[in-house]
Structure formats: C-alpha cells, structure tokens
Design a protein around this motif. Structure first.
Motif, PDB file in Angstrom:
ATOM      1  N   GLN A   1     -29.924  -9.678  19.075  1.00  0.00           N
ATOM      2  CA  GLN A   1     -29.014 -10.091  18.052  1.00  0.00           C
ATOM      3  C   GLN A   1     -27.526 -10.488  18.835  1.00  0.00           C
ATOM      4  O   GLN A   1     -26.784 -11.392  18.460  1.00  0.00           O
ATOM      5  CB  GLN A   1     -28.526  -8.999  17.032  1.00  0.00           C
ATOM      6  CG  GLN A   1     -29.583  -8.773  16.021  1.00  0.00           C
ATOM      7  CD  GLN A   1     -29.272  -7.739  15.007  1.00  0.00           C
ATOM      8  OE1 GLN A   1     -28.532  -6.781  15.455  1.00  0.00           O
ATOM      9  NE2 GLN A   1     -29.838  -7.827  13.848  1.00  0.00           N
ATOM     10  N   ARG A   2     -27.383  -9.607  19.902  1.00  0.00           N
ATOM     11  CA  ARG A   2     -26.179 -10.035  20.761  1.00  0.00           C
ATOM     12  C   ARG A   2     -26.352  -9.579  22.182  1.00  0.00           C
ATOM     13  O   ARG A   2     -27.419  -8.614  22.453  1.00  0.00           O
ATOM     14  CB  ARG A   2     -24.976  -9.241  19.990  1.00  0.00           C
ATOM     15  CG  ARG A   2     -25.224  -7.719  19.799  1.00  0.00           C
ATOM     16  CD  ARG A   2     -24.109  -7.144  18.778  1.00  0.00           C
ATOM     17  NE  ARG A   2     -24.405  -5.743  18.300  1.00  0.00           N
ATOM     18  CZ  ARG A   2     -24.534  -5.603  17.138  1.00  0.00           C
ATOM     19  NH1 ARG A   2     -24.209  -6.291  16.248  1.00  0.00           N
ATOM     20  NH2 ARG A   2     -24.959  -4.294  16.884  1.00  0.00           N
ATOM     21  N   VAL A   3     -25.549 -10.106  22.875  1.00  0.00           N
ATOM     22  CA  VAL A   3     -25.690  -9.720  24.494  1.00  0.00           C
ATOM     23  C   VAL A   3     -25.234  -8.260  24.572  1.00  0.00           C
ATOM     24  O   VAL A   3     -24.286  -7.614  23.892  1.00  0.00           O
ATOM     25  CB  VAL A   3     -24.575 -10.694  25.355  1.00  0.00           C
ATOM     26  CG1 VAL A   3     -24.527 -10.067  26.675  1.00  0.00           C
ATOM     27  CG2 VAL A   3     -25.064 -12.077  25.322  1.00  0.00           C
ATOM     28  N   PHE A   4     -26.110  -7.581  25.459  1.00  0.00           N
ATOM     29  CA  PHE A   4     -25.884  -6.260  25.708  1.00  0.00           C
ATOM     30  C   PHE A   4     -24.502  -6.242  26.449  1.00  0.00           C
ATOM     31  O   PHE A   4     -24.065  -6.630  27.424  1.00  0.00           O
ATOM     32  CB  PHE A   4     -26.837  -5.689  26.632  1.00  0.00           C
ATOM     33  CG  PHE A   4     -26.344  -4.057  27.436  1.00  0.00           C
ATOM     34  CD1 PHE A   4     -26.425  -3.207  26.331  1.00  0.00           C
ATOM     35  CD2 PHE A   4     -26.590  -4.138  28.613  1.00  0.00           C
ATOM     36  CE1 PHE A   4     -26.142  -2.013  26.974  1.00  0.00           C
ATOM     37  CE2 PHE A   4     -26.306  -2.721  29.024  1.00  0.00           C
ATOM     38  CZ  PHE A   4     -25.975  -1.767  28.245  1.00  0.00           C
ATOM     39  N   GLY A   5     -23.424  -5.119  25.718  1.00  0.00           N
ATOM     40  CA  GLY A   5     -21.979  -5.136  26.202  1.00  0.00           C
ATOM     41  C   GLY A   5     -21.755  -4.579  27.611  1.00  0.00           C
ATOM     42  O   GLY A   5     -21.178  -5.100  28.319  1.00  0.00           O
ATOM     43  N   GLY A   6     -22.741  -3.811  28.133  1.00  0.00           N
ATOM     44  CA  GLY A   6     -22.674  -3.187  29.430  1.00  0.00           C
ATOM     45  C   GLY A   6     -22.744  -4.393  30.223  1.00  0.00           C
ATOM     46  O   GLY A   6     -22.119  -4.640  31.539  1.00  0.00           O
ATOM     47  N   GLN A   7     -23.381  -5.409  29.959  1.00  0.00           N
ATOM     48  CA  GLN A   7     -23.777  -6.712  31.015  1.00  0.00           C
ATOM     49  C   GLN A   7     -22.306  -7.332  31.095  1.00  0.00           C
ATOM     50  O   GLN A   7     -21.688  -7.852  31.975  1.00  0.00           O
ATOM     51  CB  GLN A   7     -24.557  -7.583  30.344  1.00  0.00           C
ATOM     52  CG  GLN A   7     -24.596  -9.026  31.172  1.00  0.00           C
ATOM     53  CD  GLN A   7     -25.249 -10.060  30.289  1.00  0.00           C
ATOM     54  OE1 GLN A   7     -26.366  -9.916  29.750  1.00  0.00           O
ATOM     55  NE2 GLN A   7     -24.665 -11.078  30.178  1.00  0.00           N
ATOM     56  N   VAL A   8     -21.685  -7.527  29.889  1.00  0.00           N
ATOM     57  CA  VAL A   8     -20.364  -8.446  29.873  1.00  0.00           C
ATOM     58  C   VAL A   8     -19.349  -7.643  30.700  1.00  0.00           C
ATOM     59  O   VAL A   8     -18.660  -8.223  31.351  1.00  0.00           O
ATOM     60  CB  VAL A   8     -20.190  -8.348  28.306  1.00  0.00           C
ATOM     61  CG1 VAL A   8     -18.674  -9.364  28.433  1.00  0.00           C
ATOM     62  CG2 VAL A   8     -21.090  -9.100  27.556  1.00  0.00           C
ATOM     63  N   ALA A   9     -19.231  -5.992  30.321  1.00  0.00           N
ATOM     64  CA  ALA A   9     -18.198  -5.276  30.961  1.00  0.00           C
ATOM     65  C   ALA A   9     -18.607  -5.501  32.729  1.00  0.00           C
ATOM     66  O   ALA A   9     -17.461  -5.784  33.393  1.00  0.00           O
ATOM     67  CB  ALA A   9     -18.322  -3.913  30.485  1.00  0.00           C
ATOM     68  N   GLY A  10     -19.668  -5.215  32.897  1.00  0.00           N
ATOM     69  CA  GLY A  10     -19.986  -5.372  34.564  1.00  0.00           C
ATOM     70  C   GLY A  10     -19.876  -6.796  35.066  1.00  0.00           C
ATOM     71  O   GLY A  10     -19.148  -6.767  36.201  1.00  0.00           O
ATOM     72  N   GLN A  11     -19.997  -7.702  34.304  1.00  0.00           N
ATOM     73  CA  GLN A  11     -19.718  -9.058  34.703  1.00  0.00           C
ATOM     74  C   GLN A  11     -18.315  -9.129  35.120  1.00  0.00           C
ATOM     75  O   GLN A  11     -17.721  -9.850  35.849  1.00  0.00           O
ATOM     76  CB  GLN A  11     -20.515 -10.019  34.307  1.00  0.00           C
ATOM     77  CG  GLN A  11     -22.048 -10.038  34.140  1.00  0.00           C
ATOM     78  CD  GLN A  11     -22.567 -11.201  33.478  1.00  0.00           C
ATOM     79  OE1 GLN A  11     -22.164 -11.724  32.199  1.00  0.00           O
ATOM     80  NE2 GLN A  11     -23.829 -11.748  33.867  1.00  0.00           N
TER      81      GLN A  11
END
Length: 319
Positions: free
Chosen positions: A61-71
């Motif tokens: 449904q949506r991008v994993f938030g930990g990925q966005v924060a890490g990037q």
C-alpha cells in the motif's frame, strides 16, 4: 512509517560507488538481503544538494517508512564532511510513499558550526512532499561525565531465542506465501524476547511492552553512516508493536490500520548494525486514535546506544 509486517523490506539498485561496480551477471537471487539494504541506502546524487533513492516496486500500500527515513539520513550525511556522526534526527511523515516510484531528497544546509552541523531534508515523490527530516551532526568531544540507566531486565541472549520466521512456522506449520517471500528478503534477523501471542485472550494479559534482539543478516561494511542509516531503517520495524500488544496479536488478522506520524532518534554511542542489539520498547499511552512508543537500543554489554520515540495513528478497520 508502518510496521514491517505491512511493508516487507526489499531493495534493488546500486551498491558502493554505483551500479557499474556490481558484476553484470549477478542475479537478484545471488544478492543477499544485507547487500540489498546497502544498495537501498546508496543514493544517486543528481545535483549538489539533491539525491534520488530507489523505491522497490512491491505489492504494498505504501513505501516502508524506515526506508524513507534511512535514505533521507543518507542524503543529509552526504552533504557533510563525514567527520561528525549523527547525534539526533526528528522526522514527520506527511503522505504515504508510492512503491516503485523513485524518491527525490532535497537537502538544505541549515548550519555548519564549530561543533554542530544541521541539515533539513525534504522527500518528494511526483511533485508532492511525503516526508521531512532534520538531522544534527556533532563533533565528538571528551565526556565531562557519563551515566545511564541500566536495562530494565536481564534479557535472555539472542542465541537462545527463535528467529521470528521460525517461531511463526512453528505455530502455523509453515509460513504463508507472502510471509515466506518477506522472510527471504528480510535484511534483519529479529528475535522476540517474549514468545508471540496468538489469541486475544493472551493479549489482554499483556503489558504495552515488547523487546527484540536484532542484527543485519550479513556484513554492512565499515562506513559508520551506513550503520546509522541501517539502524534508522530497523528502528521502524517493531516499535509500534508495543502499542498493539495489549489489543491484538501481532501476527494475525488485524483490526486496525496504522501509520507512523513522526519519529525521533538520539544516537549516544558508536555501534555496528550487523552485530546484535537489543531493542526494548514500551507504549506509555494510547488515546485519541494515536499511540506513543518509546524504544531504547542496547548492545550486548548493556550500554545504551540509541533512544527512539515514535507516535502512530491507529484507526479501526471497517469503522
């Protein structure tokens, strides 16, 4: 940000200095989950303060938030001289990310002081801001004094506990197909200190606390920024468990939709994310459709490495 059970970690793309450094014959099956995580955190620089990150095309449904924060933290770190480690970050999640669509990270160089460096990062997807992060970097100093509260319990060692996938297999007889795919791509070995609860009766007796041992499933190299960003990624995987535990089983039919609203971290000591760390989590309050969770991350010697706070939105499904 959402729970890892909703958004299985996955990655593809360039590693190290770029995709040309990877052998052309390497197939996805030959790339380990740890290598995929490093790939995911390796951004393409497209302007002085602008970076582009991959967003795996998964059926989510949506991008994993930990990925966005890490990037986003990678983008911030790439605009510093590398001599100052991250000491804190504060982030807001504004819109769900779209899987399969690249995310552009725009970095504002807020301050370069004698002791502290501050960066503000805006994540944009299809022209819309989905995430904001402010990160602060601190020149290491000699401590005038030190103290810390010890871990609240004497937790069992990780080698004595089952991997979460093995625990689910033991209960269900086999992993469902979707969870089996997740397990094969999972970049972290996760081991719950308390055995998973499978019925509502068990959850009613539970305190709003959870603890897990975690480590990357393979080496992550020696770049401290990679380890910090990988831990930022991992910090979102289980933290909201503490909010859910008194309400419903973690692995089973869900009665609530949930999404992270904000996330904050303070980094106290150097660490390696490919070594075991204990993530002790608790929820002091849940009210008004929101639940607050706090986490403390320790190494095996009981030293406090990182403090984490996150608030999540919880809405009853079908309500």
């Amino acid at each position: 940000m959402t729970n890892a059970a909703e958004n299985p970690p996955a990655a593809a793309g360039s590693a190290g200095s770029g995709p040309a450094d990877r052998p052309a014959e390497a197939s996805p099956a030959e790339v380990s989950p740890a290598e995929r995580l490093v790939d995911l955190l390796d951004l393409e620089q497209i302007e002085v303060n602008i970076f582009r990150g991959l967003s795996p095309n998964e059926s989510l449904q949506r991008v994993f938030g930990g990925q966005v924060a890490g990037q986003a933290l990678v983008a911030a770190g790439r605009t510093t001289d590398g001599a100052r480690p991250v000491h804190s970050l504060h982030a807001y999640f504004l819109r769900p990310g779209i899987p399969g669509v690249p995310i552009v990270y725009q970095v504002e160089r807020v301050r370069d002081g004698r002791s502290f460096t501050t960066r503000r990062v805006t994540a944009v997807q299809r022209g819309r801001t989905i995430f904001n992060l402010t990160a602060s970097f601190h020149q290491p100093e000699e401590a005038g004094f030190e103290h810390q509260l010890p871990p609240r319990l004497d937790f069992p060692e990780p080698e004595t506990l089952p991997n979460v996938s093995d625990e689910i297999r033991e209960h269900l007889g086999a992993l469902p197909e979707t969870l089996e795919r997740m397990a094969r791509r999972q970049p972290f070995d996760i081991r719950y200190v308390d055995r998973l609860r499978w019925t509502e009766e068990e959850t009613k007796e539970a305190d709003p606390r959870s603890a897990v041992w975690m480590r990357a499933v393979g080496p992550l190299g020696d770049d401290p920024l990679v380890h910090t960003c990988a831990l930022t990624y991992a910090s979102d995987m289980t933290l909201l468990d503490a909010v859910r535990i008194p309400v419903e089983p973690l692995w089973g039919p869900r009665g609530f939709d949930m999404a992270s609203l904000d996330h904050a971290m303070w980094f106290h000591r150097p660490f390696r994310t490919d070594e075991w760390f204990l993530y002790d989590q608790e929820s002091p309050v849940a009210t008004g459709g929101r639940g607050l969770a706090r986490g403390r991350i320790y190494d095996r010697q009981g030293r406090l490495l990182v403090s984490v706070v996150q608030e999540g939105l919880f809405r009853r499904l079908g309500g």
